[in-house]
Motif scaffolding. Structure first.
Motif, PDB file in Angstrom:
ATOM      1  N   ILE A 123      -8.250  -6.328  -2.673  1.00 60.62           N
ATOM      2  CA  ILE A 123      -7.705  -5.758  -1.589  1.00 60.62           C
ATOM      3  C   ILE A 123      -6.896  -6.246  -0.596  1.00 60.62           C
ATOM      4  N   GLU A 124      -6.458  -6.374   0.134  1.00 64.52           N
ATOM      5  CA  GLU A 124      -5.974  -6.834   1.273  1.00 64.52           C
ATOM      6  C   GLU A 124      -5.620  -5.746   2.998  1.00 64.52           C
ATOM      7  N   THR A 125      -6.854  -5.864   3.625  1.00 58.53           N
ATOM      8  CA  THR A 125      -6.175  -4.849   4.530  1.00 58.53           C
ATOM      9  C   THR A 125      -6.098  -6.123   5.998  1.00 58.53           C
ATOM     10  N   THR A 126      -6.148  -5.156   7.484  1.00 53.27           N
ATOM     11  CA  THR A 126      -5.700  -5.355   7.865  1.00 53.27           C
ATOM     12  C   THR A 126      -6.725  -6.024   8.732  1.00 53.27           C
ATOM     13  N   GLY A 135      -1.736   3.069  -1.770  1.00 52.01           N
ATOM     14  CA  GLY A 135      -2.831   2.914  -1.171  1.00 52.01           C
ATOM     15  C   GLY A 135      -3.432   4.114   0.212  1.00 52.01           C
ATOM     16  N   GLU A 173      -8.851   0.453   9.425  1.00 53.14           N
ATOM     17  CA  GLU A 173      -8.978  -0.722   8.994  1.00 53.14           C
ATOM     18  C   GLU A 173      -8.061  -0.537   7.504  1.00 53.14           C
ATOM     19  N   LEU A 174      -6.631  -0.272   7.475  1.00 55.43           N
ATOM     20  CA  LEU A 174      -5.983   0.430   7.007  1.00 55.43           C
ATOM     21  C   LEU A 174      -5.447  -0.749   5.166  1.00 55.43           C
ATOM     22  N   VAL A 175      -5.502  -0.410   4.270  1.00 59.13           N
ATOM     23  CA  VAL A 175      -5.203  -0.861   3.352  1.00 59.13           C
ATOM     24  C   VAL A 175      -3.804  -1.231   3.543  1.00 59.13           C
ATOM     25  N   LEU A 225     -13.707   0.254   3.754  1.00 60.04           N
ATOM     26  CA  LEU A 225     -13.721   0.148   4.927  1.00 60.04           C
ATOM     27  C   LEU A 225     -13.531   0.819   5.561  1.00 60.04           C
ATOM     28  N   ARG A 265      -9.704  -9.629   2.760  1.00 57.29           N
ATOM     29  CA  ARG A 265      -9.708  -9.993   1.094  1.00 57.29           C
ATOM     30  C   ARG A 265     -11.120  -8.971   0.823  1.00 57.29           C
ATOM     31  N   ALA A 318       0.848  -1.397   0.005  1.00 54.35           N
ATOM     32  CA  ALA A 318       0.490  -0.131   0.256  1.00 54.35           C
ATOM     33  C   ALA A 318       1.087   1.114  -0.134  1.00 54.35           C
ATOM     34  N   ALA A 336      -7.806   4.244  -1.185  1.00 51.02           N
ATOM     35  CA  ALA A 336      -8.307   4.359   0.732  1.00 51.02           C
ATOM     36  C   ALA A 336      -9.287   5.558  -0.201  1.00 51.02           C
TER      37      ALA A 336
END
Lengths: 277, 164
Positions: free
Chosen positions: A135-138, A112, A160-162, A156, A141, A73, A116
């Motif tokens: 998109i893989e986030t914390t 990222g 939650e972060l990318v 998001l 997916r 990201a 976002a």
């Protein structure tokens, strides 16, 4: 001092970053800052804490294998534009990155941060949706089709972060944008891709949020040639209209852009890797 | 307040600053290096362009704290009045400035363009200058100066971390 006061933090780990973001409802993540810092100067947002994500390992680096390109990201546009593996695997994505804003911004702005923020006039949402990226986030997916929800709105959730964007490698891809000549922002753009998920066409800049041009996709699914797009048009209803371009003009640009993006997709095929290296 | 340490033009600068201090404010107010100008303060004009770890950025759109531990080069680190950097000499030779306000940013960006091998032709140089505004010259002398340095002294634009 042109920016209102806040506390700056640069966590070294993802866990620490998430703790900081949870610690205060007014805490915000800072990626490349090329949109956020101008917004801070205009008092459009007043965070209490800025959590700088530059040191978090999970958000860095580029991985390329036979099937996918995974981009951290925090990767700046200048890196996406020049990385030889991205240029070979998804040339339209590298070419897109090379035309985002101007060189100084490309050295700081990140993929990222851009997705976002989901500005309707941003470039990357067209590539992410057009290529059918994940998109893989914390926390999970998210498929691109479920990520871009509306004007400056994504799937998001707060905190939650990318982490990374995973692109399937296409057989063909092309992107064309009609940029505002003063700002560089996208008036309307079109991303055309053919790959494992079939033919996908994404239109950015034209509406409040990037969307798939399903009529163009249906035509190209059976016949991936310019002739398949003869007579193609997009209804103008619901598209953006402003001093730069009317909704009807944006609809026209979407059809013309799709045709030109297809021409690029046919003329500049990516390199294919048959066996994993 | 936050302590920020930045190697500016090879000299360690350690200062206590407010967290919200922009890099351009750190350079001008803490380091006394006023060659870097604030023009638009909205990431458009490029007057505040400096190099951070060898890359051109706009110092009005970056907090000093973000580059704590980094190396920064400003116009003052490029050359001296009695020993101009080739890009500075080329700007003088080609009359690439009038009022001079954009000049330090133009020169820093010009060095970056040559360093990245992007001074290949006039159209490419103009494209690479999209983030730098000059309201006096019409850009012709600026483009000529950058093209000349790319031809005659490209090695002068290498950053410290670049391969020889």
């Amino acid at each position: 001092m042109s920016v209102p006061d806040f506390a700056y933090r640069r966590p070294a780990t993802l866990a620490e970053a998430l703790d900081l973001l949870r610690s205060d409802p007014e805490a915000r993540a800072l990626a490349g800052g090329q949109t956020l810092i101008p917004a801070l100067k205009q008092r459009m947002t007043r965070p209490s804490i800025l959590v700088d994500l530059q040191s978090i390992p999970e958000m860095r680096g580029i991985e390329v294998d036979a099937d996918r390109v995974s981009i951290g990201a925090m990767t700046p546009h200048a890196v996406t534009a020049t990385d030889p593996r991205i240029r070979a695997a998804i040339p339209a994505l590298a070419a897109m990155a090379a035309r985002v804003s101007h060189p100084q911004v490309r050295n700081l702005g990140t993929m990222g941060g851009s997705i976002a923020n989901n500005d309707p006039a941003a470039d990357y949402p067209a590539a992410v949706l057009g290529l059918g990226a994940e998109i893989e986030t914390t926390r999970r997916r998210i498929a691109a089709d479920d990520f871009f929800l509306g004007l400056f709105t994504t799937a998001l959730e707060p905190g939650e972060l990318v982490l990374r964007i995973h692109f399937p490698r296409p057989d063909n891809c092309g992107y064309v944008k009609f940029a505002n000549p003063a700002s560089g922002y996208v008036t309307t753009g079109a991303f055309v891709a053919r790959g494992p998920a079939g033919v996908r066409v994404a239109i950015n800049g034209a509406g409040p949020v990037v969307f798939r041009f399903t009529d163009a996709e249906a035509r190209l699914a059976g016949d991936f040639t310019p002739a398949a797009l003869d007579g193609l048009s997009l209804p103008a209803a619901g598209l953006n209209s402003d001093i730069h371009a009317s909704a009807a003009y944006r609809a026209r640009l979407a059809a013309v852009g799709t045709r030109r993006a297809l021409a690029i997709a046919l003329a500049q095929p990516p390199e294919q890797i048959k066996e994993s290296a | 307040m936050i302590e920020v340490t930045i190697a500016v033009n090879g000299i360690e600068q350690r200062h206590q600053v407010e967290d919200r201090t922009l890099l351009v404010e750190f350079l001008r107010d803490q380091c006394g290096l006023t060659g870097t100008n604030i023009g638009c303060d909205t990431t458009q004009c490029g007057c505040c362009t400096v190099h951070v770890d060898g890359r051109a950025i706009k110092s009005c759109t970056l907090f000093a704290a973000q580059v704590d531990g980094a190396e920064v080069v400003t116009i003052e680190g490029l050359g001296q009045p009695e020993n101009l950097h080739p890009m500075q000499a080329a700007f003088r030779r080609h009359h690439a400035l009038q009022c001079g306000y954009c000049t330090s940013g133009m020169i820093m960006q010009g060095v970056d363009i040559v360093r990245r091998g992007r001074a290949v032709d006039e159209a490419t140089i103009r494209h690479e200058l999209e983030g730098n505004f000059c309201r006096c010259t019409g850009y012709q002398g600026i483009v000529e100066a950058i093209a000349e340095v790319a031809r005659t002294a490209p090695e002068s634009c290498k950053a410290s971390g670049d391969a020889a």
